[in-house]
Design an enzyme around this catalytic site. Structure first.
Site, PDB file in Angstrom:
ATOM      1  N   ARG A   1       0.877  -1.184   0.000  1.00  0.00           N
ATOM      2  CA  ARG A   1       0.000   0.000   0.000  1.00  0.00           C
ATOM      3  C   ARG A   1       0.907   1.225   0.000  1.00  0.00           C
ATOM      4  O   ARG A   1       1.295   1.722   1.050  1.00  0.00           O
ATOM      5  CB  ARG A   1      -0.923   0.029   1.228  1.00  0.00           C
ATOM      6  CG  ARG A   1      -1.773  -1.203   1.483  1.00  0.00           C
ATOM      7  CD  ARG A   1      -2.804  -1.488   0.409  1.00  0.00           C
ATOM      8  NE  ARG A   1      -3.678  -0.385   0.093  1.00  0.00           N
ATOM      9  CZ  ARG A   1      -4.822  -0.111   0.727  1.00  0.00           C
ATOM     10  NH1 ARG A   1      -5.210  -0.840   1.750  1.00  0.00           N
ATOM     11  NH2 ARG A   1      -5.584   0.905   0.346  1.00  0.00           N
TER      12      ARG A   1
ATOM     13  N   GLN B   1     -16.376   0.816   4.171  1.00  0.00           N
ATOM     14  CA  GLN B   1     -15.721   0.967   5.475  1.00  0.00           C
ATOM     15  C   GLN B   1     -16.513   1.902   6.391  1.00  0.00           C
ATOM     16  O   GLN B   1     -16.596   1.688   7.599  1.00  0.00           O
ATOM     17  CB  GLN B   1     -14.299   1.520   5.310  1.00  0.00           C
ATOM     18  CG  GLN B   1     -13.343   0.618   4.559  1.00  0.00           C
ATOM     19  CD  GLN B   1     -13.116   1.123   3.152  1.00  0.00           C
ATOM     20  OE1 GLN B   1     -14.065   1.471   2.449  1.00  0.00           O
ATOM     21  NE2 GLN B   1     -11.864   1.148   2.714  1.00  0.00           N
TER      22      GLN B   1
ATOM     23  N   ASP C   1      -4.204   9.919   4.863  1.00  0.00           N
ATOM     24  CA  ASP C   1      -3.166   8.915   4.685  1.00  0.00           C
ATOM     25  C   ASP C   1      -1.791   9.566   4.578  1.00  0.00           C
ATOM     26  O   ASP C   1      -0.797   8.993   5.009  1.00  0.00           O
ATOM     27  CB  ASP C   1      -3.448   8.083   3.431  1.00  0.00           C
ATOM     28  CG  ASP C   1      -4.585   7.111   3.660  1.00  0.00           C
ATOM     29  OD1 ASP C   1      -4.298   5.956   4.020  1.00  0.00           O
ATOM     30  OD2 ASP C   1      -5.753   7.507   3.528  1.00  0.00           O
TER      31      ASP C   1
ATOM     32  N   ASN D   1      -6.072  11.250   0.894  1.00  0.00           N
ATOM     33  CA  ASN D   1      -6.934  10.405   1.723  1.00  0.00           C
ATOM     34  C   ASN D   1      -7.833   9.558   0.830  1.00  0.00           C
ATOM     35  O   ASN D   1      -7.774   9.654  -0.404  1.00  0.00           O
ATOM     36  CB  ASN D   1      -7.783  11.274   2.663  1.00  0.00           C
ATOM     37  CG  ASN D   1      -8.450  10.473   3.758  1.00  0.00           C
ATOM     38  OD1 ASN D   1      -7.820   9.606   4.381  1.00  0.00           O
ATOM     39  ND2 ASN D   1      -9.721  10.716   3.994  1.00  0.00           N
ATOM     40  N   LYS D   2      -8.653   8.738   1.454  1.00  0.00           N
ATOM     41  CA  LYS D   2      -9.571   7.869   0.738  1.00  0.00           C
ATOM     42  C   LYS D   2     -10.311   8.641  -0.350  1.00  0.00           C
ATOM     43  O   LYS D   2     -10.774   9.759  -0.121  1.00  0.00           O
ATOM     44  CB  LYS D   2     -10.574   7.258   1.723  1.00  0.00           C
ATOM     45  CG  LYS D   2     -11.686   6.451   1.077  1.00  0.00           C
ATOM     46  CD  LYS D   2     -11.168   5.171   0.470  1.00  0.00           C
ATOM     47  CE  LYS D   2     -12.303   4.372  -0.168  1.00  0.00           C
ATOM     48  NZ  LYS D   2     -11.835   3.109  -0.740  1.00  0.00           N
TER      49      LYS D   2
END
Length: 340
Positions: A91, A186, A227, A237-238
């Protein structure tokens, strides 16, 4: 009571046990990883998400150290570096994996015994992440109103739970609105469930409802983890964070992005590799196909929000204007210090 996901990765004699977040909360199953390669595959396959990969990498490196009993210190160090590279490659957008590997290698370098050093490094990395998350949560809670609605996206893990804990301790009465966060959901399965565990008034919305909710005047803040945050204030980020941030800006809702520290190895958004996951993922929801073979999928797992849409970047040292992130490192000499 501590939320279940706060301790979702465990080291044992027979390997690393990881709570499978792909099925949580409907099932609570643990995946046993006997080797560091198993841990890497679990991370890559989304068995664990958010801060889970950080802890999985810590304990995965300890598994790798167990393989080095017959090696010289130099051979063991090289073996662990290769193991770390494998973990980091799973990742690449979130730099927590790199920090976890660095923590274990630092422990190895500080001890004569490789296995003892790896364990000490992992334990130190675990405690450092948790203590910095507590500080981050306290600084974030202080910026939130005494009562009101907070919109969040995806899962902030310890960042979010520590913020809620600090807010509750301060007597604040907050309610949270969670996006579902497709395609893995999520937000629906992890964020909403854990906030509910903590006794928080929680409302779930679909991803497409964010702008409408922000336009209602009922939302006091948009709050997400990051992130990674670059030194010029770009928030990675997401995917979906960018759209929410733009909408929040349009309706004068402050956007607070949480990260332990800005990344001095990333000057701007162009320095952060954006992970693309298989397009097939967006054609399915919870294992069921939601589009026919006539459609193909595209899945950038992260997006980059420019600093003009970010009100504050909240760190373990407090909140910073996105244009002043260099102030975080004022007086810090080593590029690795406070960024590991």
């Amino acid at each position: 009571m501590e939320p279940v996901l706060a301790r979702s990765v465990r080291l044992a004699d027979d390997g690393v046990h990881i709570l499978d977040r792909r099925n949580f909360p409907f099932e609570r199953t643990w995946v046993r990883c006997a080797t560091v390669a198993d841990v890497a595959k679990a991370i890559e396959d989304m068995v664990t998400q958010s801060s889970g990969p950080y802890f999985a990498a810590l304990w995965g490196m300890v598994l790798a150290a167990r393989d080095t009993a017959s090696m010289s210190k130099e051979q063991a160090r090289a073996y662990l570096e290769r193991a770390g590279d494998m973990l980091v490659a799973t990742r690449r957008t979130n730099n927590h994996l790199r920090k976890a590997v660095a923590a274990v290698l630092a422990g190895v370098d500080a001890h004569d015994d490789v296995q003892e050093g790896a364990l000490a490094g992992a334990e130190a990395g675990d405690e450092r992440y948790r203590s910095r998350s507590r500080a981050l949560g306290a600084h974030t809670a202080a910026l939130l109103p005494d009562e009101g609605a907070v919109l969040t996206h995806c899962w902030a893990d310890l960042y979010l739970t520590e913020t809620v804990t600090a807010a509750q301790a301060a007597g604040k009465r907050l309610r949270f609105i969670c996006t579902e966060t497709r395609p893995y959901l999520q937000g629906a399965r992890l964020t909403a469930e854990t906030l509910g565990e903590m006794g928080v008034d929680t409302t779930l919305i679909t991803d497409g409802m964010g702008a409408a909710v922000l336009s209602s005047g009922e939302v006091s803040a948009l709050l997400t983890a990051a992130d990674r945050v670059t030194m010029d204030g770009h928030v990675v980020n997401k995917v979906g964070t960018l759209g929410l941030a733009v909408a929040a800006s349009a309706f004068d809702v402050p956007f607070l992005a949480m990260v332990q520290a800005p990344d001095r190895l990333a000057a701007t958004g162009a320095d952060v590799p954006i992970e693309y996951r298989p397009g097939e993922d967006v054609l399915h929801t919870l294992g069921r196909r939601t589009a026919t073979e006539r459609a193909k999928g595209l899945y950038p797992a992260f997006d980059v929000t420019p600093p003009r849409f970010v009100t504050s970047v909240v760190t373990d040292r407090g909140a910073y204007d996105p244009a002043r992130l260099a102030d975080y490192y004022e007086g810090v000499d080593s590029p690795g210090e406070s960024n590991d």
